[in-house]
Scaffold this motif. Structure first.
Motif, PDB file in Angstrom:
ATOM      1  N   LEU A  37     105.670 107.150  82.667  1.00 39.70           N
ATOM      2  CA  LEU A  37     104.888 106.827  81.343  1.00 39.70           C
ATOM      3  C   LEU A  37     103.774 107.940  82.170  1.00 39.70           C
ATOM      4  N   TRP A  41     104.630  93.356  71.143  1.00 41.42           N
ATOM      5  CA  TRP A  41     105.481  94.216  71.520  1.00 41.42           C
ATOM      6  C   TRP A  41     106.004  94.141  72.413  1.00 41.42           C
ATOM      7  N   ARG A  57     110.784 108.270  76.762  1.00 42.96           N
ATOM      8  CA  ARG A  57     109.172 107.128  77.459  1.00 42.96           C
ATOM      9  C   ARG A  57     108.183 107.416  76.292  1.00 42.96           C
ATOM     10  N   LEU A  58     108.483 106.168  75.622  1.00 41.05           N
ATOM     11  CA  LEU A  58     107.277 105.826  73.787  1.00 41.05           C
ATOM     12  C   LEU A  58     106.246 104.980  75.459  1.00 41.05           C
ATOM     13  N   LEU A  59     105.148 104.345  75.130  1.00 39.68           N
ATOM     14  CA  LEU A  59     104.556 103.445  75.192  1.00 39.68           C
ATOM     15  C   LEU A  59     104.265 101.948  75.009  1.00 39.68           C
ATOM     16  N   PRO A  60     105.328 101.367  75.017  1.00 41.24           N
ATOM     17  CA  PRO A  60     105.990  99.533  74.274  1.00 41.24           C
ATOM     18  C   PRO A  60     104.871  98.889  73.808  1.00 41.24           C
ATOM     19  N   TRP A  61     103.541  99.068  74.151  1.00 41.25           N
ATOM     20  CA  TRP A  61     102.254  98.404  73.332  1.00 41.25           C
ATOM     21  C   TRP A  61     102.141  99.054  72.337  1.00 41.25           C
ATOM     22  N   GLN A  62     102.762 100.454  72.050  1.00 41.13           N
ATOM     23  CA  GLN A  62     101.872 100.686  70.887  1.00 41.13           C
ATOM     24  C   GLN A  62     103.440 101.451  69.919  1.00 41.13           C
ATOM     25  N   PHE A 105     100.481 110.045  69.717  1.00 35.10           N
ATOM     26  CA  PHE A 105      99.888 109.939  71.176  1.00 35.10           C
ATOM     27  C   PHE A 105      99.502 111.428  71.653  1.00 35.10           C
ATOM     28  N   PHE A 117     107.608  98.215  66.616  1.00 32.49           N
ATOM     29  CA  PHE A 117     107.289  98.728  68.414  1.00 32.49           C
ATOM     30  C   PHE A 117     108.034  99.406  68.967  1.00 32.49           C
TER      31      PHE A 117
END
Lengths: 260, 261
Positions: free
Chosen positions: A159, A258, B80-85, B93, B126
């Motif tokens: 990330l 999430w 590679r995504l942000l899991p919390w978005q 992003f 999500f």
């Protein structure tokens, strides 16, 4: 801010979902009543009698003040360990050497029984607030520390690389990547530490103070006042349930939706 | 202005080592605007390192890279995504990183998500609630919403099944032809390279060096499945390819026999 409104908005539905839990608690009380009919007043007083005793204690026996003292101590201990644990855990997580060195120390802290800490604290600080709060802190600190440590250690390089490929500014990396990730580890650790604080505070009070619910519990034991003891336990468990389910759980649901 | 001097990316004598391990040796290539150049080679051959050097994610120690493209974006092998978005926030992003206001970046993200077959409902989900193919679409949308002049692709199709792969490649081909997108594309799949690129660089391993360059003249949007199969089969008989991928003699002799009949 948005999260705050979401919590408020979904609160009624969340409360409504509590019927199942209430039904299960009533079932438990029914079993309690059954036990009472078999074993009698001395071993297991009736739920009704205990409730009446509880109300009486709170209203007429000054137990309300004692409860405030206990909760104040538990919260102090919790806040200190949450603050120290989060800060030191984050710091240790940033450096490979520090996290390696802190591991065994935390294992020692975790392995040491709280009762031993109480004895030491009584020798060091005498009888009173400091001893209780100290014991709560040493017992809950390692939980938060480990949570924060793991939070920083498990930050994914993938990330970070992704963020770099979009030339993400440093501040946005913190708010959008580091903070949510670390928080997802630290927050559950806080909840666990809060539960721990509630248990340890009574034990410490029972042995080392003359006020608070723990001390009152010591008195009921001396007088073989089973109903009183049960009423005190109910106060403790009740207050923890209220804090956990009315405050922590709604926050947790909002910030962790999430997750799988 | 951009028309007059078209942008390009050029690597000169690019070498790289991690400690004592020589990863890349004297790489030279050029990528012109509107072209797709793919780097093909066996796994562990330094392809990703090359891509990271070109994109500036790694510091160049030897040789140099000239890059006159004004903007670039990246899509990785895993999404590679942000899991919390939510999907929408993930797509936006890169826009957020550029400092574009919330309302505008959401409009842009919604607009591009339609091109990638993501519908209203998907955007509020999500990543955990999206399928693998959907996640990769979000990842592509996140890169392309920036309208980059240059796109870096690091084996973005390798984790998808055949159907999803084809769908996403079709979307990409549309983007290449409509928006004159330039792409540096890393893959170990020869057929993928044949389908999508104007030029294929063959990167041999230990140390990574370009041993051959193939050019395909047929425009990308005019290539039929049959064309892709035939070209790939032709490439597989090339001695350089056989050597680089360490293909067994058995397979090569079979292909040679097929060719003769």
């Amino acid at each position: 801010m948005n999260a705050f409104f979401n919590i408020i908005k979904s609160f009624p539905r969340y409360l409504w979902s509590g019927w199942g839990a209430i039904a299960s608690i009533f079932l438990f009380i029914a079993l309690w009543e059954f036990g009472h009919q078999i074993y009698g007043d001395l071993i297991l007083p009736a739920p009704k009698e205990t409730f009446l005793r509880l109300v009486n204690m709170l209203l007429h026996e000054g137990m309300w003040q004692e409860m405030q003292i206990t909760i104040r101590r538990a919260l102090w201990g919790f806040f200190i360990s949450a603050l120290l644990g989060s800060a030191l855990g984050l710091l240790a997580g940033l450096f490979a050497t520090a996290s390696m060195m802190s591991r065994p120390i935390v294992t020692i802290l975790m392995g040491m029984p709280p009762i031993a800490w109480i004895v030491l604290a009584m020798i060091w600080f005498g009888m009173g607030d400091t001893t209780v709060i100290f014991t709560v802190v040493v017992a809950s600190f390692p939980i938060v520390f480990i949570g924060a440590l793991q939070g920083t250690r498990t930050l994914e390089n993938n990330l970070k690389e992704m963020a770099d490929s979009f030339q993400t500014p440093a501040l946005m990396k913190i708010t959008d990547i580091y903070f949510p990730h670390v928080f997802s580890y630290v927050f559950p650790a806080w909840i666990a530490a809060l539960g721990m604080s509630w248990k340890i505070v009574v034990m410490a009070e029972l042995l080392s103070t003359s006020d608070g619910l723990g001390a009152a519990l010591a008195v009921t034991r001396g007088q073989l006042d089973t109903a009183g003891a049960l009423a005190l336990v109910m106060m403790l468990v009740g207050s923890l349930l209220l804090i956990e389910y009315l405050l922590m759980e709604p926050i947790k649901r909002e910030v962790e939706q999430w997750r799988d | 202005m951009a028309r007059l001097n078209a942008a390009y990316l050029q690597a000169h004598q690019l070498s790289h080592s991690f400690g004592p391990n020589e990863i890349l040796r004297e790489i030279d290539f050029r990528l012109d605007q509107g072209k797709v150049v793919s780097v093909v080679g066996p796994s562990g051959g330094g392809k990703t390192t090359l891509l990271h050097l070109c994109a500036g994610l790694l510091d160049i120690t030897e040789g140099n890279v000239e890059n006159s493209f004004k903007s670039f974006a990246f899509a990785f092998q895993d999404p590679r995504l942000l899991p919390w978005q939510t999907a929408l926030d993930n797509i936006a992003f890169g826009l957020k990183a550029k400092g574009i206001a919330k309302q505008q970046r959401e409009q842009l993200a919604v607009a591009i998500s339609a091109e990638f077959g993501l519908e209203g409902d998907d955007l509020t989900k999500f990543p955990k609630d999206l399928s693998g193919g959907m996640r990769q679409r979000v990842s592509f949308a996140r890169a392309l919403v920036l309208q980059p002049e240059l796109l870096f692709l690091d084996e973005p199709f390798s984790a998808l099944d055949i159907g999803l792969k084809q769908e996403l490649q079709q979307i990409l081909i549309q983007q290449i032809t409509q928006k004159k997108l330039s792409i540096l594309f890393i893959t170990h799949d020869l057929m993928e390279a044949v389908r999508l690129s104007d030029q294929i660089l063959l990167l041999a391993a230990d140390p990574g060096r370009i041993v051959h360059t193939f050019t395909i003249d047929t425009p990308i949007d005019k290539r039929s499945e049959q064309f892709v199969y035939d070209e790939t089969a032709k490439l597989l008989t090339q001695p350089k390819i056989i050597e680089t991928f360490e293909l067994t003699m058995n397979l090569t002799s079979t292909l040679n026999r097929d060719k003769q009949t």
